[in-house]
Design an enzyme around this catalytic site. Structure first.
Site, PDB file in Angstrom:
ATOM      1  N   HIS A 161     -11.756  -7.111 -10.454  1.00 35.21           N
ATOM      2  CA  HIS A 161     -10.383  -6.612 -10.244  1.00 35.21           C
ATOM      3  C   HIS A 161      -9.806  -5.991 -11.516  1.00 35.21           C
ATOM      4  O   HIS A 161      -8.588  -5.986 -11.700  1.00 35.21           O
ATOM      5  CB  HIS A 161      -9.451  -7.717  -9.749  1.00 35.21           C
ATOM      6  CG  HIS A 161     -10.026  -8.528  -8.622  1.00 35.21           C
ATOM      7  ND1 HIS A 161      -9.872  -8.179  -7.304  1.00 35.21           N
ATOM      8  CD2 HIS A 161     -10.808  -9.640  -8.629  1.00 35.21           C
ATOM      9  CE1 HIS A 161     -10.498  -9.061  -6.549  1.00 35.21           C
ATOM     10  NE2 HIS A 161     -11.088  -9.956  -7.322  1.00 35.21           N
ATOM     11  N   SER A 282      -6.794  18.466 -27.671  1.00 29.82           N
ATOM     12  CA  SER A 282      -5.781  19.045 -26.806  1.00 29.82           C
ATOM     13  C   SER A 282      -5.202  20.260 -27.512  1.00 29.82           C
ATOM     14  O   SER A 282      -5.116  20.302 -28.732  1.00 29.82           O
ATOM     15  CB  SER A 282      -4.697  18.000 -26.554  1.00 29.82           C
ATOM     16  OG  SER A 282      -3.477  18.640 -26.257  1.00 29.82           O
ATOM     17  N   LYS A 288      -5.045  14.125 -30.090  1.00 28.41           N
ATOM     18  CA  LYS A 288      -5.889  13.757 -28.951  1.00 28.41           C
ATOM     19  C   LYS A 288      -7.385  13.980 -29.154  1.00 28.41           C
ATOM     20  O   LYS A 288      -7.808  14.949 -29.766  1.00 28.41           O
ATOM     21  CB  LYS A 288      -5.470  14.570 -27.712  1.00 28.41           C
ATOM     22  CG  LYS A 288      -4.081  14.254 -27.244  1.00 28.41           C
ATOM     23  CD  LYS A 288      -4.054  13.022 -26.377  1.00 28.41           C
ATOM     24  CE  LYS A 288      -4.620  13.355 -25.026  1.00 28.41           C
ATOM     25  NZ  LYS A 288      -4.181  12.439 -24.009  1.00 28.41           N
ATOM     26  N   GLU A 295     -15.226  12.752 -17.988  1.00 25.06           N
ATOM     27  CA  GLU A 295     -14.238  13.216 -17.000  1.00 25.06           C
ATOM     28  C   GLU A 295     -14.814  14.320 -16.114  1.00 25.06           C
ATOM     29  O   GLU A 295     -14.618  14.344 -14.899  1.00 25.06           O
ATOM     30  CB  GLU A 295     -12.974  13.720 -17.699  1.00 25.06           C
ATOM     31  CG  GLU A 295     -12.116  12.586 -18.225  1.00 25.06           C
ATOM     32  CD  GLU A 295     -10.879  13.078 -18.950  1.00 25.06           C
ATOM     33  OE1 GLU A 295      -9.933  12.292 -19.060  1.00 25.06           O
ATOM     34  OE2 GLU A 295     -10.849  14.235 -19.421  1.00 25.06           O
TER      35      GLU A 295
END
Ligand code: ARG
Length: 467
Positions: A161, A282, A288, A295
């Site tokens: 979980h 970024s 970043k 991804e």
């Protein structure tokens, strides 16, 4: 009677030229030319067989083979001129062959149809792509084994979980990925058995009146046998669907893998470092470092599953035998193979450079009361029923939460308030090291067990490579 469209396929039967848009609409050469080398390979085998049964002379056969070989070279050099007028890869190559060698070129298509030809090409194509995919998959599995070996005793929290559940080793976690990919390997090999059956000889749908030798062509092309039914051979694409299903499972696994890498590399988890070479920044936020590779792989899993669904839909309402619908099978298939190869390649390159932040992993396991089950098991060993032990540990965990301490940091007298069965030796099981070391059965997370699992896995992988 005059021929209105001499460039057109089966032109003599037609009284009208093809509508210009329809000509482009129905053509597949822009994408099926990717199977050009398989098409040539199939045609060479077919020509050899036609000669053996006396349909071609040796001279004609040799002319065809050298013409096709030259065409293969022209294609490899990028010099071949593809024409929409010739509709698809098969007609383009045949037309060029006739340009090159004359009348013998026109005899090549004896006893076959584009229907068995295209099905043969796809099977040859998939067979070689599966080899490429398997190679990348094996590289990735080897990378996982190497990393797991370095971290057989690196402790991290295991989750259920997405909540800290029990301590595990990083090596054990990596080996879970390895196992998934092993099943993917098996699925590809299984699927390849059904791909490696030869449609050639089925002709349009009913076979041919020439005394063809299909065992000969199957042997020349490395197929395990000729397809047993001509209608089935030209019409079904279940083998391609199966390939996309195996591919979808690989991508689903890579996507789950990606999801974890993305989470783990976030500042909130901070479990791993993905090297700069596999990340980008970024354009607006200078701080970043984004986990682009995972991804993108997670994102690409969707398109492969989409291709699986496309092919299932493509097939489901087709009556026997061949229908033009099947021309739509190629783009999803090619893209599935490309996506798999690219994603596996990127992962195989990246995984060796993933570095775990051991201290963060360790502290996170400690913060999450990951040894609560170990305490319950300890009480059971001392004679308490498991349900009662569960209760006792619940109270101890509550004290830990209230006083911001891990179970191993609570004093013995405090623990004894919850059960007199607890004695000094409880601290052996409350440590993360003690917890993982105790799980030493087959499939467990104990460092020694993980090392054994890696050893076995390496042997199995080498066996696949030899295959
Ligand atoms: N381009 C076709 C395909 O991809 C080749 C077979 C065409 N056969 C036919 N009868 N029109 O399926």
């Amino acid at each position: 009677m005059t021929n209105v469209n001499s460039g057109k396929l089966s032109s003599a039967r037609f009284a009208q030229a093809t509508n210009a848009f329809v000509e482009v609409f129905t053509a597949s050469v822009d994408f099926d030319r990717r199977m050009a080398h398989q098409d040539i390979q199939g045609s060479i085998a077919h020509a050899a067989m036609l000669c053996k049964i006396g349909v071609l002379t040796e001279k004609e056969r040799d002319g065809i083979i050298s013409g096709l070989t030259q065409i293969g070279e022209e294609i490899s050099r990028g010099e071949f001129v593809w024409s929409i007028k010739q509709e698809d890869v098969h007609m383009n190559i045949e037309a060029r062959l006739t340009d090159l060698i004359g009348i013998a070129g026109k005899k090549l298509h004896t006893g076959r149809s584009r229907n068995d030809q295209v099905a043969t090409d796809i099977r040859l194509y998939l067979r070689s792509e599966i080899k490429n995919i398997t190679d990348q998959l094996t590289r990735l599995q080897t990378a996982l084994l190497d990393l797991a070996e370095q971290h057989a005793d690196t402790i991290m929290p295991g989750f259920t979980h997405l909540q800290v559940a029990q301590p595990i080793t990083f090596g054990h976690h990596l080996m879970a990925w390895f196992e998934m990919l092993s099943r993917d390997q098996e699925r590809l090999q299984e699927c390849c058995k059904r791909i490696n059956i030869m449609p050639l000889g089925a002709a349009a749908l009913a076979g041919t009146s020439y005394p063809i030798d299909r065992l000969m062509t199957a042997g020349l092309l490395g197929f395990s046998r000729p397809a047993a039914n001509s209608l089935d051979a030209v019409s079904d694409r279940d083998f391609a669907i199966e390939f996309c299903a195996a591919g979808s499972l690989i991508m689903m696994h890579l996507s789950r893998f990606s999801e974890e890498l993305i989470l783990w590399s976030s500042a909130q988890f901070d479990f791993i470092d993905i090297p700069d070479a596999f990340c980008t920044g970024s354009s607006i936020m200078p701080q970043k470092k984004n986990p682009d590779v995972p991804e993108l792989v997670r994102g690409k899993s969707g398109r492969v599953t989409g291709h699986l669904i496309s092919l299932l839909m493509l097939m489901k309402s087709q009556p026997l035998a061949y229908n033009k619908d099947n021309q739509e099978d190629k783009e999803p298939l090619f893209d599935t193979a490309d996506t798999l190869i690219h994603c596996l390649h990127a992962y195989a390159d990246m995984v060796p450079h993933i570095s775990p932040k051991k201290e963060n992993m360790y502290n996170s396991a400690k913060r999450g009361f990951a040894t609560a089950t170990d305490l319950a098991d300890y009480l059971v060993r001392k004679g308490m029923a498991f349900r009662d032990a569960h209760e006792v540990v619940g109270l101890a965990v509550r004290l830990g939460i209230e006083s911001s301490r891990d179970l191993s940091e609570i004093s013995l007298p405090e623990l004894q308030q919850f059960s007199p069965l607890i004695t000094q030796d409880v601290f052996d099981v409350l440590t993360l090291e003690g917890s993982v070391a105790s799980r030493k059965h087959i499939g467990g997370t104990a460092p020694d067990t993980v090392k054994n699992a890696i050893l076995t896995a390496r042997q199995n992988l080498q066996a696949i490579q030899r295959h």
